[in-house]
Design a protein around this motif. Sequence first.
Motif, PDB file in Angstrom:
ATOM      1  N   LEU A 139      -8.572   2.959   0.968  1.00  0.00           N
ATOM      2  CA  LEU A 139      -9.945   2.831   1.469  1.00  0.00           C
ATOM      3  C   LEU A 139     -10.504   1.447   1.173  1.00  0.00           C
ATOM      4  O   LEU A 139     -11.111   0.807   2.033  1.00  0.00           O
ATOM      5  CB  LEU A 139     -10.833   3.902   0.833  1.00  0.00           C
ATOM      6  N   GLU A 140     -10.306   0.983  -0.063  1.00  0.00           N
ATOM      7  CA  GLU A 140     -10.832  -0.325  -0.431  1.00  0.00           C
ATOM      8  C   GLU A 140     -10.137  -1.438   0.350  1.00  0.00           C
ATOM      9  O   GLU A 140     -10.782  -2.377   0.822  1.00  0.00           O
ATOM     10  CB  GLU A 140     -10.667  -0.564  -1.929  1.00  0.00           C
ATOM     11  N   ALA A 141      -8.814  -1.320   0.483  1.00  0.00           N
ATOM     12  CA  ALA A 141      -8.071  -2.352   1.203  1.00  0.00           C
ATOM     13  C   ALA A 141      -8.491  -2.418   2.669  1.00  0.00           C
ATOM     14  O   ALA A 141      -8.642  -3.511   3.227  1.00  0.00           O
ATOM     15  CB  ALA A 141      -6.574  -2.085   1.095  1.00  0.00           C
ATOM     16  N   SER A 142      -8.701  -1.268   3.298  1.00  0.00           N
ATOM     17  CA  SER A 142      -9.116  -1.276   4.703  1.00  0.00           C
ATOM     18  C   SER A 142     -10.521  -1.849   4.839  1.00  0.00           C
ATOM     19  O   SER A 142     -10.831  -2.519   5.836  1.00  0.00           O
ATOM     20  CB  SER A 142      -9.041   0.131   5.299  1.00  0.00           C
ATOM     21  N   GLY A 143     -11.385  -1.606   3.833  1.00  0.00           N
ATOM     22  CA  GLY A 143     -12.715  -2.210   3.849  1.00  0.00           C
ATOM     23  C   GLY A 143     -12.647  -3.719   3.743  1.00  0.00           C
ATOM     24  O   GLY A 143     -13.344  -4.450   4.462  1.00  0.00           O
ATOM     25  N   LEU A 144     -11.796  -4.208   2.842  1.00  0.00           N
ATOM     26  CA  LEU A 144     -11.609  -5.657   2.708  1.00  0.00           C
ATOM     27  C   LEU A 144     -11.047  -6.254   3.994  1.00  0.00           C
ATOM     28  O   LEU A 144     -11.415  -7.363   4.390  1.00  0.00           O
ATOM     29  CB  LEU A 144     -10.677  -5.954   1.535  1.00  0.00           C
ATOM     30  N   LEU A 145     -10.143  -5.514   4.639  1.00  0.00           N
ATOM     31  CA  LEU A 145      -9.560  -6.008   5.882  1.00  0.00           C
ATOM     32  C   LEU A 145     -10.634  -6.178   6.954  1.00  0.00           C
ATOM     33  O   LEU A 145     -10.619  -7.156   7.712  1.00  0.00           O
ATOM     34  CB  LEU A 145      -8.467  -5.058   6.367  1.00  0.00           C
ATOM     35  N   ARG A 146     -11.569  -5.258   7.017  1.00  0.00           N
ATOM     36  CA  ARG A 146     -12.659  -5.386   7.993  1.00  0.00           C
ATOM     37  C   ARG A 146     -13.498  -6.634   7.711  1.00  0.00           C
ATOM     38  O   ARG A 146     -13.934  -7.322   8.639  1.00  0.00           O
ATOM     39  CB  ARG A 146     -13.534  -4.130   7.974  1.00  0.00           C
ATOM     40  N   ILE A 147     -13.730  -6.923   6.431  1.00  0.00           N
ATOM     41  CA  ILE A 147     -14.469  -8.137   6.089  1.00  0.00           C
ATOM     42  C   ILE A 147     -13.652  -9.372   6.486  1.00  0.00           C
ATOM     43  O   ILE A 147     -14.203 -10.371   6.964  1.00  0.00           O
ATOM     44  CB  ILE A 147     -14.804  -8.165   4.592  1.00  0.00           C
ATOM     45  N   MET A 148     -12.336  -9.293   6.308  1.00  0.00           N
ATOM     46  CA  MET A 148     -11.477 -10.394   6.736  1.00  0.00           C
ATOM     47  C   MET A 148     -11.570 -10.588   8.252  1.00  0.00           C
ATOM     48  O   MET A 148     -11.609 -11.728   8.740  1.00  0.00           O
ATOM     49  CB  MET A 148     -10.032 -10.124   6.307  1.00  0.00           C
ATOM     50  N   PHE A 149     -11.612  -9.488   8.991  1.00  0.00           N
ATOM     51  CA  PHE A 149     -11.761  -9.589  10.441  1.00  0.00           C
ATOM     52  C   PHE A 149     -13.058 -10.323  10.783  1.00  0.00           C
ATOM     53  O   PHE A 149     -13.103 -11.132  11.712  1.00  0.00           O
ATOM     54  CB  PHE A 149     -11.752  -8.194  11.065  1.00  0.00           C
ATOM     55  N   ALA A 155      -0.556  -7.520   6.234  1.00  0.00           N
ATOM     56  CA  ALA A 155       0.012  -6.758   7.351  1.00  0.00           C
ATOM     57  C   ALA A 155      -0.783  -5.474   7.511  1.00  0.00           C
ATOM     58  O   ALA A 155      -1.209  -4.868   6.519  1.00  0.00           O
ATOM     59  CB  ALA A 155       1.479  -6.438   7.094  1.00  0.00           C
ATOM     60  N   PHE A 156      -0.961  -5.038   8.756  1.00  0.00           N
ATOM     61  CA  PHE A 156      -1.777  -3.843   8.980  1.00  0.00           C
ATOM     62  C   PHE A 156      -1.400  -3.165  10.292  1.00  0.00           C
ATOM     63  O   PHE A 156      -0.720  -3.734  11.150  1.00  0.00           O
ATOM     64  CB  PHE A 156      -3.265  -4.210   8.987  1.00  0.00           C
ATOM     65  N   LYS A 157      -1.870  -1.919  10.423  1.00  0.00           N
ATOM     66  CA  LYS A 157      -1.713  -1.132  11.637  1.00  0.00           C
ATOM     67  C   LYS A 157      -3.038  -0.437  11.922  1.00  0.00           C
ATOM     68  O   LYS A 157      -3.957  -0.476  11.109  1.00  0.00           O
ATOM     69  CB  LYS A 157      -0.615  -0.080  11.469  1.00  0.00           C
ATOM     70  N   GLY A 158      -3.104   0.255  13.068  1.00  0.00           N
ATOM     71  CA  GLY A 158      -4.277   1.049  13.390  1.00  0.00           C
ATOM     72  C   GLY A 158      -4.726   0.845  14.811  1.00  0.00           C
ATOM     73  O   GLY A 158      -4.581  -0.241  15.373  1.00  0.00           O
ATOM     74  N   HIS A 159      -5.308   1.911  15.404  1.00  0.00           N
ATOM     75  CA  HIS A 159      -5.666   1.803  16.816  1.00  0.00           C
ATOM     76  C   HIS A 159      -6.877   0.897  17.062  1.00  0.00           C
ATOM     77  O   HIS A 159      -7.145   0.529  18.204  1.00  0.00           O
ATOM     78  CB  HIS A 159      -5.910   3.190  17.418  1.00  0.00           C
ATOM     79  N   MET A 160      -7.597   0.497  16.004  1.00  0.00           N
ATOM     80  CA  MET A 160      -8.708  -0.428  16.187  1.00  0.00           C
ATOM     81  C   MET A 160      -8.282  -1.889  16.058  1.00  0.00           C
ATOM     82  O   MET A 160      -9.062  -2.796  16.341  1.00  0.00           O
ATOM     83  CB  MET A 160      -9.807  -0.137  15.158  1.00  0.00           C
ATOM     84  N   ASN A 199       0.866  -1.177   0.000  1.00  0.00           N
ATOM     85  CA  ASN A 199       0.000   0.000   0.000  1.00  0.00           C
ATOM     86  C   ASN A 199       0.901   1.224   0.000  1.00  0.00           C
ATOM     87  O   ASN A 199       1.605   1.487   0.970  1.00  0.00           O
ATOM     88  CB  ASN A 199      -0.899  -0.026   1.241  1.00  0.00           C
ATOM     89  N   THR A 200       0.915   1.968  -1.091  1.00  0.00           N
ATOM     90  CA  THR A 200       1.848   3.098  -1.217  1.00  0.00           C
ATOM     91  C   THR A 200       1.436   4.300  -0.383  1.00  0.00           C
ATOM     92  O   THR A 200       2.271   5.147  -0.081  1.00  0.00           O
ATOM     93  CB  THR A 200       1.975   3.525  -2.681  1.00  0.00           C
ATOM     94  N   LEU A 201       0.164   4.363   0.017  1.00  0.00           N
ATOM     95  CA  LEU A 201      -0.304   5.499   0.819  1.00  0.00           C
ATOM     96  C   LEU A 201      -1.181   5.016   1.977  1.00  0.00           C
ATOM     97  O   LEU A 201      -2.383   5.319   2.036  1.00  0.00           O
ATOM     98  CB  LEU A 201      -1.087   6.489  -0.051  1.00  0.00           C
ATOM     99  N   PRO A 202      -0.607   4.252   2.906  1.00  0.00           N
ATOM    100  CA  PRO A 202      -1.418   3.794   4.035  1.00  0.00           C
ATOM    101  C   PRO A 202      -1.835   4.962   4.927  1.00  0.00           C
ATOM    102  O   PRO A 202      -1.045   5.865   5.190  1.00  0.00           O
ATOM    103  CB  PRO A 202      -0.477   2.834   4.779  1.00  0.00           C
ATOM    104  N   ALA A 203      -3.077   4.940   5.369  1.00  0.00           N
ATOM    105  CA  ALA A 203      -3.583   6.009   6.230  1.00  0.00           C
ATOM    106  C   ALA A 203      -3.136   5.781   7.666  1.00  0.00           C
ATOM    107  O   ALA A 203      -2.679   4.693   8.032  1.00  0.00           O
ATOM    108  CB  ALA A 203      -5.099   6.054   6.148  1.00  0.00           C
ATOM    109  N   HIS A 204      -3.284   6.798   8.486  1.00  0.00           N
ATOM    110  CA  HIS A 204      -2.975   6.706   9.919  1.00  0.00           C
ATOM    111  C   HIS A 204      -4.290   6.875  10.664  1.00  0.00           C
ATOM    112  O   HIS A 204      -4.800   7.980  10.781  1.00  0.00           O
ATOM    113  CB  HIS A 204      -1.969   7.764  10.343  1.00  0.00           C
ATOM    114  N   GLY A 205      -4.836   5.785  11.148  1.00  0.00           N
ATOM    115  CA  GLY A 205      -6.122   5.876  11.817  1.00  0.00           C
ATOM    116  C   GLY A 205      -6.561   4.566  12.388  1.00  0.00           C
ATOM    117  O   GLY A 205      -5.780   3.839  13.006  1.00  0.00           O
ATOM    118  N   GLU A 206      -7.820   4.225  12.155  1.00  0.00           N
ATOM    119  CA  GLU A 206      -8.402   3.045  12.776  1.00  0.00           C
ATOM    120  C   GLU A 206      -7.755   1.753  12.315  1.00  0.00           C
ATOM    121  O   GLU A 206      -7.385   0.904  13.111  1.00  0.00           O
ATOM    122  CB  GLU A 206      -9.901   2.991  12.481  1.00  0.00           C
ATOM    123  N   LEU A 207      -7.636   1.598  10.997  1.00  0.00           N
ATOM    124  CA  LEU A 207      -7.178   0.322  10.444  1.00  0.00           C
ATOM    125  C   LEU A 207      -6.670   0.571   9.030  1.00  0.00           C
ATOM    126  O   LEU A 207      -7.389   1.120   8.198  1.00  0.00           O
ATOM    127  CB  LEU A 207      -8.347  -0.664  10.414  1.00  0.00           C
TER     128      LEU A 207
END
Length: 293
Positions: A147-157, A95-100, A12-20
């Motif tokens: 945005l799409e990747a973080s959405g998919l990650l939530r579905i994976m969760f 691999a992922f980061k985020g306070h959630m 992910n070339t532009l990962p956000a800093h936030g929930e996930l």
Amino acid sequence: MDDHYKISIESNTLPAHGELSVLFAGEGKPFPNHRIGPSVHNYYLVHTVISGRGVFEIHGTRYECSKGDTFFIFPDVLFSYIADAHDPWSYRWVAFKGHMAEPLLLTMGITPLNPVIHSDDLRPLRDLYKRMKVTLERAPYPELADLEASGLLRIMFKEYGVCNAGKLTFNSLAIVPDIERQIKQAVRWLSFQYAQQISIEDLSRKLGYHRTHLSKMFKQVTGVSPMQFLLKVRMERARELLVGQHYLSIDQIASSVGYLDALYFSKQFRKTYGLAPSEYRTRHRKEHHSVQQ
């Protein structure tokens, strides 16, 4: 890479800093006996085994993993894993980061003490890993890819939760009263920081409550006091270390679960399980040996 039959990674070339936020995703099939670690990451890393076998180790406990198993690596927690010598695994990872990340995993009963889950039907997870990789690989707009990747990650969760349905810690992440939310935060903190020197005063200052009120509300929500909960976490971890593959001394185990005084640790262990740590280890090994014969 020359240590894999095949490997493919997309970042992910532009990962956000936030929930996930997803950092990277990939798939691979390593050579026999291919090892990673012992190492420590500063992010979460999840592997789902698609075929073959291998061994994952965390906190000195070994987990033999095969098709359908998913193992979780946690930030700042020592780990290693190795492919089987005869039937090396293939796996997909994210691999992922985020306070959630931590509260979501804890809600699903996934912690460094319970780092492996299993699914009999890999199709949902396998498809999500594929979609994640394609999203990162072909994204014309990196900001939207995140945005799409973080959405998919939530579905994976969600799928991880389905796999681990029998160990869900809380029923939901619905809106709850502030004190209950704070207590859940305290539970998470104690579950991950049990190896540190912790007092009720530390916990009270962290959450901003008077120690008496915090203790009362903690017991109301969990059924036990903060220190009873911490003792339970520490004793369960100590028991795992005593019967693990790596032979740790009683002093080392005591230190690993937050006790500076090995004698005091031994007293607490005997009080909990009815045996001294060394006696517990000896009995377990005798029972294990008799089962193998």
